[in-house]
Design an enzyme around this catalytic site. Structure first.
Site, PDB file in Angstrom:
ATOM      1  N   LYS A 178       0.845  -1.210   0.000  1.00 27.93           N
ATOM      2  CA  LYS A 178       0.000   0.000   0.000  1.00 27.93           C
ATOM      3  C   LYS A 178       0.872   1.248   0.000  1.00 27.93           C
ATOM      4  CE  LYS A 178       0.532   1.746   4.407  1.00 27.93           C
ATOM      5  NZ  LYS A 178       1.536   2.694   4.623  1.00 27.93           N
TER       6      LYS A 178
ATOM      7  N   VAL B 138      11.038  -3.945   2.390  1.00 27.17           N
ATOM      8  CA  VAL B 138      10.814  -4.235   3.815  1.00 27.17           C
ATOM      9  C   VAL B 138      11.083  -2.986   4.662  1.00 27.17           C
ATOM     10  CG1 VAL B 138      11.635  -5.630   5.768  1.00 27.17           C
ATOM     11  CG2 VAL B 138      11.344  -6.680   3.529  1.00 27.17           C
ATOM     12  N   ALA B 139      10.278  -2.788   5.684  1.00 27.08           N
ATOM     13  CA  ALA B 139      10.414  -1.648   6.606  1.00 27.08           C
ATOM     14  C   ALA B 139      10.511  -0.345   5.821  1.00 27.08           C
ATOM     15  CB  ALA B 139      11.623  -1.829   7.509  1.00 27.08           C
ATOM     16  N   ALA B 140       9.545  -0.145   4.935  1.00 24.78           N
ATOM     17  CA  ALA B 140       9.651   0.957   3.984  1.00 24.78           C
ATOM     18  C   ALA B 140       8.413   1.844   3.938  1.00 24.78           C
ATOM     19  CB  ALA B 140       9.914   0.383   2.594  1.00 24.78           C
ATOM     20  N   GLY B 141       7.415   1.577   4.792  1.00 19.21           N
ATOM     21  CA  GLY B 141       6.192   2.388   4.767  1.00 19.21           C
ATOM     22  C   GLY B 141       5.177   1.883   3.761  1.00 19.21           C
TER      23      GLY B 141
ATOM     24  N   ALA C 170       3.591  -1.259   4.271  1.00 21.02           N
ATOM     25  CA  ALA C 170       2.789  -2.279   4.969  1.00 21.02           C
ATOM     26  C   ALA C 170       3.067  -3.706   4.491  1.00 21.02           C
ATOM     27  CB  ALA C 170       1.296  -1.961   4.862  1.00 21.02           C
ATOM     28  N   GLY C 171       4.314  -3.976   4.143  1.00 24.15           N
ATOM     29  CA  GLY C 171       4.676  -5.302   3.632  1.00 24.15           C
ATOM     30  C   GLY C 171       4.354  -6.418   4.610  1.00 24.15           C
ATOM     31  N   GLY C 172       4.745  -6.254   5.855  1.00 24.60           N
ATOM     32  CA  GLY C 172       4.480  -7.275   6.870  1.00 24.60           C
ATOM     33  C   GLY C 172       2.985  -7.415   7.121  1.00 24.60           C
ATOM     34  N   SER C 173       2.290  -6.276   7.153  1.00 23.59           N
ATOM     35  CA  SER C 173       0.846  -6.298   7.441  1.00 23.59           C
ATOM     36  C   SER C 173       0.074  -7.008   6.336  1.00 23.59           C
ATOM     37  CB  SER C 173       0.302  -4.868   7.573  1.00 23.59           C
ATOM     38  OG  SER C 173       1.001  -4.181   8.569  1.00 23.59           O
TER      39      SER C 173
ATOM     40  N   ASP D 242      -2.384  -1.711  10.590  1.00 23.41           N
ATOM     41  CA  ASP D 242      -2.614  -1.669   9.143  1.00 23.41           C
ATOM     42  C   ASP D 242      -3.237  -2.964   8.595  1.00 23.41           C
ATOM     43  OD1 ASP D 242      -1.631   0.860   8.813  1.00 23.41           O
ATOM     44  OD2 ASP D 242       0.334   0.249   8.044  1.00 23.41           O
TER      45      ASP D 242
END
Ligand code: ATP
Length: 296
Positions: free
Chosen positions: A11, A96-99, A101-104, A137
């Site tokens: 997103k 990753v960890a980029a704003g 929402a990859g993990g979400s 998220d």
């Protein structure tokens, strides 16, 4: 059903406002969330032996209980007393960890996968409730498309499909701590608030320039101060024809909106050649959070 393959979309935030800090430390936000087609691919296979095993193409990503996929599967196993185990292969494409929402979105896809694999017949509303236990998220990632997110991000109002365009994504090689960004915002204060209501109207009217001229993210000033490369990428994207460019979430990903594929493609080449970005993609808006690619 024994296995399922799902594409989980990333997103961007077309607008991000912070209203206040709640006594419990969470921030109340008003955000326009937009899925993009840039996504991760996850394959889930049921196993007879218990346990959760994850393999991924992304070096340095934890594959144990710290991974949100692991957490989502375990949540479903415990909540619904599910037998056996799950083997997952996670092909990451979302920075990753980029704003973004990859993990979400991976967690959301895992809830959807478990619901189908075990024929639980849970409603979207229930999945969103479970998702909130994993992160603010995750409910949006389950709902997908275009939405207004309020509260801490979990109060969602679905919006019509945003006007079509091309999105250039550039992630510079820096890491940003979301916690620190919010702390600095608290100290520095907010000078101007985005016109989120105006953007919602522009989305309803399918007016791309109305959307673009209201793109604003209150976290940007804080992150840019520490990492000027973000402003450089925005400038470069504008020079190369972006209608507008902005940071997503707490960064460091920057995205530019382009009216057509040719200008987005040209800008992509220039951004790559500039060396400012470590991961660069051209993508489009997606109208859902995940797609089932195969099941058997
Ligand atoms: P948001 O936009 O929701 O703030 P983000 O895009 O900034 O999220 P993520 O890519 O979700 O951040 O990663 C944040 C942290 O979560 C990383 O430090 C990473 O190690 C951890 N993490 C756990 N599981 C995953 C996963 N499946 N994919 C990516 N990161 C994960």
């Amino acid at each position: 059903m024994n296995e399922i393959k799902i594409k989980a979309m990333g997103k961007i935030n077309l607008g991000l406002d912070v209203l206040r800090r709640r006594p419990d430390g969470y921030h109340e936000v008003r955000m326009i969330m937009q899925n993009v087609e840039l996504g991760d691919t996850l394959r889930f296979v049921k196993t007879e032996e218990e346990g959760i095993s994850i393999r991924t193409n992304k070096k340095d990503l934890p594959v144990d209980e710290q991974n949100l996929v692991y957490k989502a599967i375990r949540l479903m196993q415990e909540e619904y007393q599910l037998p056996g185990g799950i083997r997952v292969s996670l092909e990451k494409q979302i920075p990753v960890a980029a704003g973004m929402a990859g993990g979400s979105t991976d967690a959301a896809a895992s809830l959807v996968a478990m619901n189908r694999l075990f024929n639980l017949k849970l409603t979207e509303e229930r999945l969103r409730e479970l998702g909130l236990k994993l992160g603010a998220d995750v409910p949006f990632c389950i709902m997908g498309g275009t939405a207004l997110a309020e509260g801490i991000g979990e109060m969602l109002t679905s919006l019509p499909k945003a006007p079509a365009c091309y999105v250039l994504i550039a992630r510079p090689d820096i890491s940003v701590s979301t916690k620190e960004v919010y702390e600095s915002l608290q100290e520095e204060g907010i000078v101007s608030h985005p016109d989120i209501d105006g953007m919602i109207q522009a989305i309803w009217k399918k007016n791309l320039s109305g959307v673009v001229e209201r793109m604003e993210n209150v976290l940007e000033a804080v992150t840019v101060k520490k990492h000027p490369v973000i402003e450089k990428i925005k400038d470069k994207m504008r020079q190369e024809g972006a209608l507008e460019a902005m940071m997503s979430g707490s960064g460091p990903t920057v995205f530019g909106i382009f009216a057509d594929a040719v200008s987005a493609g040209e800008a992509y080449k220039q951004i790559v050649a500039s060396g400012l970005s470590a991961q660069t993609y051209v993508t489009r808006f997606a109208d859902c959070g995940q797609v089932v690619l195969a099941e058997e």
